[in-house]
Design a protein around this motif. Structure first.
Motif, PDB file in Angstrom:
ATOM      1  N   ASN A 156       0.861  -1.178   0.000  1.00  0.00           N
ATOM      2  CA  ASN A 156       0.000   0.000   0.000  1.00  0.00           C
ATOM      3  C   ASN A 156       0.900   1.231   0.000  1.00  0.00           C
ATOM      4  O   ASN A 156       1.385   1.671   1.032  1.00  0.00           O
ATOM      5  CB  ASN A 156      -0.901  -0.032   1.242  1.00  0.00           C
ATOM      6  N   PHE A 157       1.131   1.757  -1.200  1.00  0.00           N
ATOM      7  CA  PHE A 157       2.071   2.858  -1.352  1.00  0.00           C
ATOM      8  C   PHE A 157       1.344   4.183  -1.147  1.00  0.00           C
ATOM      9  O   PHE A 157       0.437   4.530  -1.916  1.00  0.00           O
ATOM     10  CB  PHE A 157       2.700   2.781  -2.749  1.00  0.00           C
ATOM     11  N   HIS A 158       1.693   4.878  -0.106  1.00  0.00           N
ATOM     12  CA  HIS A 158       1.114   6.190   0.213  1.00  0.00           C
ATOM     13  C   HIS A 158      -0.382   6.147   0.499  1.00  0.00           C
ATOM     14  O   HIS A 158      -1.067   7.163   0.399  1.00  0.00           O
ATOM     15  CB  HIS A 158       1.357   7.189  -0.926  1.00  0.00           C
ATOM     16  N   GLY A 159      -0.918   4.948   0.767  1.00  0.00           N
ATOM     17  CA  GLY A 159      -2.341   4.860   1.108  1.00  0.00           C
ATOM     18  C   GLY A 159      -3.265   4.830  -0.091  1.00  0.00           C
ATOM     19  O   GLY A 159      -4.479   4.758   0.077  1.00  0.00           O
ATOM     20  N   ASN A 205      15.546  16.847  -0.406  1.00  0.00           N
ATOM     21  CA  ASN A 205      15.043  17.048  -1.770  1.00  0.00           C
ATOM     22  C   ASN A 205      13.521  17.011  -1.815  1.00  0.00           C
ATOM     23  O   ASN A 205      12.914  17.495  -2.767  1.00  0.00           O
ATOM     24  CB  ASN A 205      15.581  15.958  -2.702  1.00  0.00           C
ATOM     25  N   HIS A 206      12.919  16.399  -0.787  1.00  0.00           N
ATOM     26  CA  HIS A 206      11.463  16.226  -0.802  1.00  0.00           C
ATOM     27  C   HIS A 206      10.994  15.951   0.617  1.00  0.00           C
ATOM     28  O   HIS A 206      11.607  15.169   1.335  1.00  0.00           O
ATOM     29  CB  HIS A 206      11.126  15.049  -1.728  1.00  0.00           C
ATOM     30  N   LEU A 207       9.878  16.608   0.970  1.00  0.00           N
ATOM     31  CA  LEU A 207       9.396  16.517   2.351  1.00  0.00           C
ATOM     32  C   LEU A 207       8.389  15.403   2.593  1.00  0.00           C
ATOM     33  O   LEU A 207       7.981  15.183   3.728  1.00  0.00           O
ATOM     34  CB  LEU A 207       8.720  17.838   2.737  1.00  0.00           C
ATOM     35  N   GLU A 208       7.945  14.723   1.562  1.00  0.00           N
ATOM     36  CA  GLU A 208       6.912  13.705   1.800  1.00  0.00           C
ATOM     37  C   GLU A 208       7.463  12.674   2.792  1.00  0.00           C
ATOM     38  O   GLU A 208       8.660  12.343   2.770  1.00  0.00           O
ATOM     39  CB  GLU A 208       6.474  13.054   0.476  1.00  0.00           C
ATOM     40  N   PRO A 209       6.588  12.169   3.675  1.00  0.00           N
ATOM     41  CA  PRO A 209       7.093  11.358   4.788  1.00  0.00           C
ATOM     42  C   PRO A 209       7.828  10.069   4.413  1.00  0.00           C
ATOM     43  O   PRO A 209       8.523   9.507   5.250  1.00  0.00           O
ATOM     44  CB  PRO A 209       5.823  11.040   5.587  1.00  0.00           C
ATOM     45  N   ASP A 210       7.714   9.593   3.163  1.00  0.00           N
ATOM     46  CA  ASP A 210       8.524   8.411   2.821  1.00  0.00           C
ATOM     47  C   ASP A 210      10.003   8.773   2.680  1.00  0.00           C
ATOM     48  O   ASP A 210      10.864   7.895   2.666  1.00  0.00           O
ATOM     49  CB  ASP A 210       8.016   7.685   1.563  1.00  0.00           C
ATOM     50  N   HIS A 211      10.296  10.075   2.585  1.00  0.00           N
ATOM     51  CA  HIS A 211      11.704  10.498   2.500  1.00  0.00           C
ATOM     52  C   HIS A 211      12.144  11.375   3.661  1.00  0.00           C
ATOM     53  O   HIS A 211      13.335  11.498   3.924  1.00  0.00           O
ATOM     54  CB  HIS A 211      11.948  11.250   1.181  1.00  0.00           C
ATOM     55  N   ALA A 212      11.173  12.004   4.298  1.00  0.00           N
ATOM     56  CA  ALA A 212      11.528  12.896   5.405  1.00  0.00           C
ATOM     57  C   ALA A 212      10.816  12.486   6.696  1.00  0.00           C
ATOM     58  O   ALA A 212      10.821  13.233   7.670  1.00  0.00           O
ATOM     59  CB  ALA A 212      11.173  14.343   5.035  1.00  0.00           C
ATOM     60  N   LEU A 235       6.917  18.225  -9.035  1.00  0.00           N
ATOM     61  CA  LEU A 235       7.363  16.919  -9.535  1.00  0.00           C
ATOM     62  C   LEU A 235       7.554  15.980  -8.362  1.00  0.00           C
ATOM     63  O   LEU A 235       8.640  15.526  -8.101  1.00  0.00           O
ATOM     64  CB  LEU A 235       8.698  17.020 -10.272  1.00  0.00           C
ATOM     65  N   HIS A 236       6.643  15.686  -7.631  1.00  0.00           N
ATOM     66  CA  HIS A 236       5.229  15.882  -7.805  1.00  0.00           C
ATOM     67  C   HIS A 236       4.594  16.701  -6.666  1.00  0.00           C
ATOM     68  O   HIS A 236       3.358  16.797  -6.591  1.00  0.00           O
ATOM     69  CB  HIS A 236       4.540  14.510  -7.875  1.00  0.00           C
ATOM     70  N   TRP A 237       5.406  17.281  -5.799  1.00  0.00           N
ATOM     71  CA  TRP A 237       4.930  18.159  -4.737  1.00  0.00           C
ATOM     72  C   TRP A 237       5.564  19.540  -4.948  1.00  0.00           C
ATOM     73  O   TRP A 237       6.605  19.645  -5.620  1.00  0.00           O
ATOM     74  CB  TRP A 237       5.347  17.617  -3.358  1.00  0.00           C
ATOM     75  N   SER A 287      15.052  12.712  -6.244  1.00  0.00           N
ATOM     76  CA  SER A 287      13.868  12.534  -5.418  1.00  0.00           C
ATOM     77  C   SER A 287      12.921  11.521  -6.079  1.00  0.00           C
ATOM     78  O   SER A 287      13.356  10.466  -6.509  1.00  0.00           O
ATOM     79  CB  SER A 287      13.256  13.913  -5.198  1.00  0.00           C
ATOM     80  N   ASP A 288      11.629  11.831  -6.216  1.00  0.00           N
ATOM     81  CA  ASP A 288      10.696  10.836  -6.774  1.00  0.00           C
ATOM     82  C   ASP A 288      10.855  10.635  -8.281  1.00  0.00           C
ATOM     83  O   ASP A 288      10.470   9.581  -8.804  1.00  0.00           O
ATOM     84  CB  ASP A 288       9.249  11.260  -6.511  1.00  0.00           C
ATOM     85  N   ALA A 289      11.358  11.647  -8.978  1.00  0.00           N
ATOM     86  CA  ALA A 289      11.450  11.539 -10.438  1.00  0.00           C
ATOM     87  C   ALA A 289      12.356  10.371 -10.821  1.00  0.00           C
ATOM     88  O   ALA A 289      13.410  10.167 -10.210  1.00  0.00           O
ATOM     89  CB  ALA A 289      11.994  12.837 -11.030  1.00  0.00           C
ATOM     90  N   GLN A 317       4.638   2.562 -14.397  1.00  0.00           N
ATOM     91  CA  GLN A 317       3.572   2.423 -13.389  1.00  0.00           C
ATOM     92  C   GLN A 317       3.668   3.531 -12.349  1.00  0.00           C
ATOM     93  O   GLN A 317       2.660   4.086 -11.918  1.00  0.00           O
ATOM     94  CB  GLN A 317       3.680   1.065 -12.693  1.00  0.00           C
ATOM     95  N   TYR A 318       4.895   3.823 -11.949  1.00  0.00           N
ATOM     96  CA  TYR A 318       5.096   4.887 -10.956  1.00  0.00           C
ATOM     97  C   TYR A 318       4.638   6.229 -11.535  1.00  0.00           C
ATOM     98  O   TYR A 318       3.911   6.985 -10.899  1.00  0.00           O
ATOM     99  CB  TYR A 318       6.577   4.950 -10.550  1.00  0.00           C
ATOM    100  N   PHE A 319       5.059   6.485 -12.754  1.00  0.00           N
ATOM    101  CA  PHE A 319       4.665   7.736 -13.418  1.00  0.00           C
ATOM    102  C   PHE A 319       3.143   7.818 -13.519  1.00  0.00           C
ATOM    103  O   PHE A 319       2.529   8.830 -13.176  1.00  0.00           O
ATOM    104  CB  PHE A 319       5.290   7.801 -14.821  1.00  0.00           C
ATOM    105  N   ASP A 359      14.844   8.431  -5.510  1.00  0.00           N
ATOM    106  CA  ASP A 359      14.614   8.042  -4.112  1.00  0.00           C
ATOM    107  C   ASP A 359      13.858   6.723  -3.960  1.00  0.00           C
ATOM    108  O   ASP A 359      13.632   6.269  -2.842  1.00  0.00           O
ATOM    109  CB  ASP A 359      13.839   9.155  -3.391  1.00  0.00           C
ATOM    110  N   HIS A 360      13.387   6.156  -5.079  1.00  0.00           N
ATOM    111  CA  HIS A 360      12.751   4.833  -5.035  1.00  0.00           C
ATOM    112  C   HIS A 360      13.365   3.960  -6.118  1.00  0.00           C
ATOM    113  O   HIS A 360      13.521   4.397  -7.269  1.00  0.00           O
ATOM    114  CB  HIS A 360      11.251   4.905  -5.332  1.00  0.00           C
ATOM    115  N   GLY A 361      13.706   2.729  -5.753  1.00  0.00           N
ATOM    116  CA  GLY A 361      14.105   1.753  -6.754  1.00  0.00           C
ATOM    117  C   GLY A 361      15.564   1.847  -7.143  1.00  0.00           C
ATOM    118  O   GLY A 361      16.440   2.150  -6.320  1.00  0.00           O
TER     119      GLY A 361
HETATM  120 FE1  FEO Z   1       6.618  12.056  -3.059  1.00  0.00          FE
HETATM  121 FE2  FEO Z   1       8.389   9.172  -2.659  1.00  0.00          FE
HETATM  122  O1  FEO Z   1       7.387  10.639  -2.131  1.00  0.00           O
END
Ligand code: FEO
Length: 400
Positions: A22-25, A78-85, A145-147, A164-166, A192-194, A225-227
């Motif tokens: 469950n990625f990001h809900g 680089n990004h504040l979303e909680p999966d990175h910060a 991209l994307h926040w 970051s997420d890109a 799929q991520y995109f 930041d992923h993969g």
């Molecule tokens: Fe926008 Fe991987 O968080």
């Protein structure tokens, strides 16, 4: 996992979340994911991004193999979303960094995530350079991209871009580089991520790619930041793929997604699929009960046409369809052809409601909207087949 040295003095320190589904809900991550953090050892010791809340001990353990965490001088966010910060507060408490670099939008948002009074925040200016010894950190804002807060960090001496997420992909693996796995498989997961995260900002991606092409950065490593990490000629591959996704060029493909009570709508959908396939269109038939909405979106992403079906239920449509349509509408896929079918018992609102959904997504509607009372008879199924043929003709006209 132990750190992996990407280049001399530059290390991957991420966490592999093998069982994240469950990625990001809201999105499905069928192959898990990773939260990539990076460490640069120079006169200043730098941590680029952290990991998701709950994984801070793994990050600290990996970092401890390379240095005493208390010796970290700079943290780049680089990004504040909680999966990175998500564990930034913990890392700040332990590392007591001299500076924390955030983008201008990150600077505005950070206090809404953390009680960060007294943190040594440094709001970067786009293009600003900071020397860390033999190397330089150069920051580029990549808003939406994307926040709003997203930024890239470039290290010219290493030809490395931290994005970051890109260019991310939800793949949990012990391999760290794209060239250690199948490039096609990585591209599938990158798409799929995109599709599920970046699609609403596709025009912004095109602009960013254009800007970066103009900068002529010397680049041989892209670290999302992923993969997996792109190195060598795979960097060009990543950039080409992102340009392709951002253009949202439709393929000769139709996705038919539906929900059904007593299989009547399902029969209608199958008849439309048969008409499409008879004209050489590649079809995907997806029950929303059997397919997660993010899998449906991944297929819709590069399809030229979307056919949707639901019976009428309590003067509306089945809730599974409302879920999938809400999700897909939010991602704003562009340039699709749409059509709707459905069965009903007495009031029969389904096809009008479904068509309204398609219209609000800006789709070109192919008529007729077909509805069948209780069960589709031979004539109704013939009509559905013909609708498929008509959609195929519209696809041909659209994609040439
Ligand atoms: Fe926008 Fe991987 O968080």
């Amino acid at each position: 996992m132990r750190p992996v040295e990407i280049k001399k003095g530059v290390h991957w320190l991420g966490v592999i979340d093998w069982n994240c589904r469950n990625f990001h809900g809201y999105a499905l991550s069928a192959k898990g994911t990773t939260y990539n953090s990076f460490y640069i050892e120079d006169e200043k010791k730098v941590l680029i991004d952290t990991v998701s809340h709950g994984f801070e001990n793994q990050l600290l353990c990996a970092l401890s193999h390379l240095t005493n965490p208390e010796e970290i001088d700079y943290i780049v966010v680089n990004h504040l979303e909680p999966d990175h910060a998500g564990c930034l507060d913990k890392m700040v408490e332990i590392c007591k960094p001299e500076k924390i670099f955030v983008s201008p939008m990150g600077g505005k948002a950070i206090e809404t995530f953390f009680d960060c009074k007294g943190w040594p925040l440094h709001i970067i200016k786009p293009g600003e350079e900071v020397s860390i010894g033999k190397r330089t950190l150069r920051f580029y804002e990549t808003r939406m991209l994307h926040w709003p807060d997203n930024m890239f960090t470039y290290v010219p001496e290493e030809k490395m871009l931290f994005t970051s997420d890109a260019f991310g992909q939800n793949i949990a693996s012990s391999e760290r580089y794209v060239d250690q796995l199948s490039k096609e498989m990585v591209a599938d997961y990158m798409q799929q991520y995109f599709a599920n995260i970046i699609t609403p900002y596709a025009p912004k991606v095109l602009k960013t790619l254009e800007t970066f092409a103009g900068l002529n950065l010397d680049l041989d490593t892209i670290c999302p930041d992923h993969g997996l990490i792109f190195r060598g000629e795979d960097c060009a591959f990543a950039l080409e793929k992102y340009a392709e996704y951002a253009k949202q060029t439709p393929k000769n493909k139709a996705v038919l997604f539906y929900d059904t009570m007593w299989k009547s709508t399902e029969k209608m959908i199958n008849a439309v699929a048969s008409g499409l396939a008879s004209e050489g269109v590649s079809v995907k038939v997806m029950s929303v009960k059997a397919n997660h909405h993010s899998d449906v979106m991944s297929e819709v992403f590069d399809a030229a046409a979307v056919v949707i079906g639901s019976p009428t239920h309590n003067n509306g449509i089945l809730p599974g369809m409302a879920d999938t349509l809400t999700y897909i509408k939010g991602l704003r896929p562009q340039g699709k052809i749409g059509a709707a079918v459905g069965s009903f018992g007495w009031s029969g609102e389904c096809v009008n409601i479904l068509t309204e959904w398609l219209e609000t997504m800006g789709m070109e509607i192919i008529e007729p909207k077909i509805k069948a009372k209780n069960r589709p008879d031979h004539d109704a199924l013939k009509e559905c087949f013909q609708l498929g043929v008509n959609i195929a003709a519209a696809i041909k006209e659209k994609i040439g």
